[in-house]
Design an enzyme around this catalytic site. Structure first.
Site, PDB file in Angstrom:
ATOM      1  N   THR A 197       0.822  -1.207   0.000  1.00 21.34           N
ATOM      2  CA  THR A 197       0.000   0.000   0.000  1.00 21.34           C
ATOM      3  C   THR A 197       0.860   1.262   0.000  1.00 21.34           C
ATOM      4  O   THR A 197       2.028   1.236   0.363  1.00 21.34           O
ATOM      5  CB  THR A 197      -0.951   0.029   1.215  1.00 21.34           C
ATOM      6  OG1 THR A 197      -0.185   0.075   2.415  1.00 21.34           O
ATOM      7  CG2 THR A 197      -1.858  -1.192   1.239  1.00 21.34           C
ATOM      8  N   ASP A 198       0.229   2.365  -0.401  1.00 24.21           N
ATOM      9  CA  ASP A 198       0.929   3.644  -0.414  1.00 24.21           C
ATOM     10  C   ASP A 198       0.530   4.471   0.808  1.00 24.21           C
ATOM     11  O   ASP A 198      -0.176   3.983   1.697  1.00 24.21           O
ATOM     12  CB  ASP A 198       0.670   4.389  -1.729  1.00 24.21           C
ATOM     13  CG  ASP A 198      -0.801   4.688  -1.971  1.00 24.21           C
ATOM     14  OD1 ASP A 198      -1.611   4.663  -1.014  1.00 24.21           O
ATOM     15  OD2 ASP A 198      -1.151   4.970  -3.130  1.00 24.21           O
ATOM     16  N   LYS A 199       0.931   5.714   0.848  1.00 26.87           N
ATOM     17  CA  LYS A 199       0.660   6.585   1.992  1.00 26.87           C
ATOM     18  C   LYS A 199      -0.842   6.799   2.215  1.00 26.87           C
ATOM     19  O   LYS A 199      -1.278   7.080   3.321  1.00 26.87           O
ATOM     20  CB  LYS A 199       1.368   7.930   1.787  1.00 26.87           C
ATOM     21  CG  LYS A 199       1.414   8.785   3.008  1.00 26.87           C
ATOM     22  CD  LYS A 199       2.305   9.991   2.787  1.00 26.87           C
ATOM     23  CE  LYS A 199       2.376  10.803   4.074  1.00 26.87           C
ATOM     24  NZ  LYS A 199       3.275  11.955   3.922  1.00 26.87           N
ATOM     25  N   GLY A 258      -3.005   4.433   1.901  1.00 26.76           N
ATOM     26  CA  GLY A 258      -3.569   3.167   2.357  1.00 26.76           C
ATOM     27  C   GLY A 258      -4.145   2.310   1.241  1.00 26.76           C
ATOM     28  O   GLY A 258      -4.808   1.308   1.496  1.00 26.76           O
ATOM     29  N   ILE A 259      -3.890   2.700   0.002  1.00 29.34           N
ATOM     30  CA  ILE A 259      -4.405   1.962  -1.158  1.00 29.34           C
ATOM     31  C   ILE A 259      -3.234   1.203  -1.790  1.00 29.34           C
ATOM     32  O   ILE A 259      -2.086   1.654  -1.753  1.00 29.34           O
ATOM     33  CB  ILE A 259      -4.985   2.913  -2.224  1.00 29.34           C
ATOM     34  CG1 ILE A 259      -5.739   4.080  -1.620  1.00 29.34           C
ATOM     35  CG2 ILE A 259      -5.914   2.183  -3.150  1.00 29.34           C
ATOM     36  CD1 ILE A 259      -6.182   5.088  -2.658  1.00 29.34           C
TER      37      ILE A 259
END
Length: 132
Positions: free
Chosen positions: A13-15, A17-18
């Protein structure tokens, strides 16, 4: 053919949250390796035979975001194979059935010197496993 299951990991995930978009292509690779194994042609077996199968094209269309903990069902189907180029289509669905991503990957078959292999002529058992 069993559907490949991938559980989304936190590091994917990225920053926000995806899941980062690049991971879907990795999941396609995981599903392709599983697909070949289910056909009885594990990638290790192909490499031991001197066959490599690089990616020549890939496409992803993102539909619905996925997040940490989601279980993604990835179905793989053969879209095209005429003995040299292999095209696989992928559908990635969340547990509720929502389409998260769909795409395809194309591959060729090469020997260890980097020369194309005509699978129908040189490896008919693998050729027939793929077209069955």
């Amino acid at each position: 053919m069993n559907i490949y299951q991938h559980k989304v990991q936190y590091y994917e995930t990225d920053k926000m949250g995806i899941v980062h978009h690049s991971n879907y292509i990795r999941w396609m690779e995981e599903a392709r390796i599983d697909f070949l194994s289910q056909l009885g042609w594990a990638y290790e077996k192909l490499e031991d035979m001197g066959i490599i199968s690089p990616v020549t094209a890939v496409e992803c269309k993102y539909k619905v975001s996925t997040v940490f903990g989601d279980v993604i069902a990835i179905s793989v189907c053969l879209e095209e194979f005429k003995g040299v180029k292999l095209k696989l289509r992928y559908e990635m669905r969340k547990a509720d059935g929502a389409m998260a991503c769909e795409g395809y990957s194309e591959h060729c078959f090469l020997n260890t010197e980097g020369r194309p292999i005509n699978m129908k002529r040189e490896y008919p058992e693998l050729y027939h496993a793929l077209i069955s």
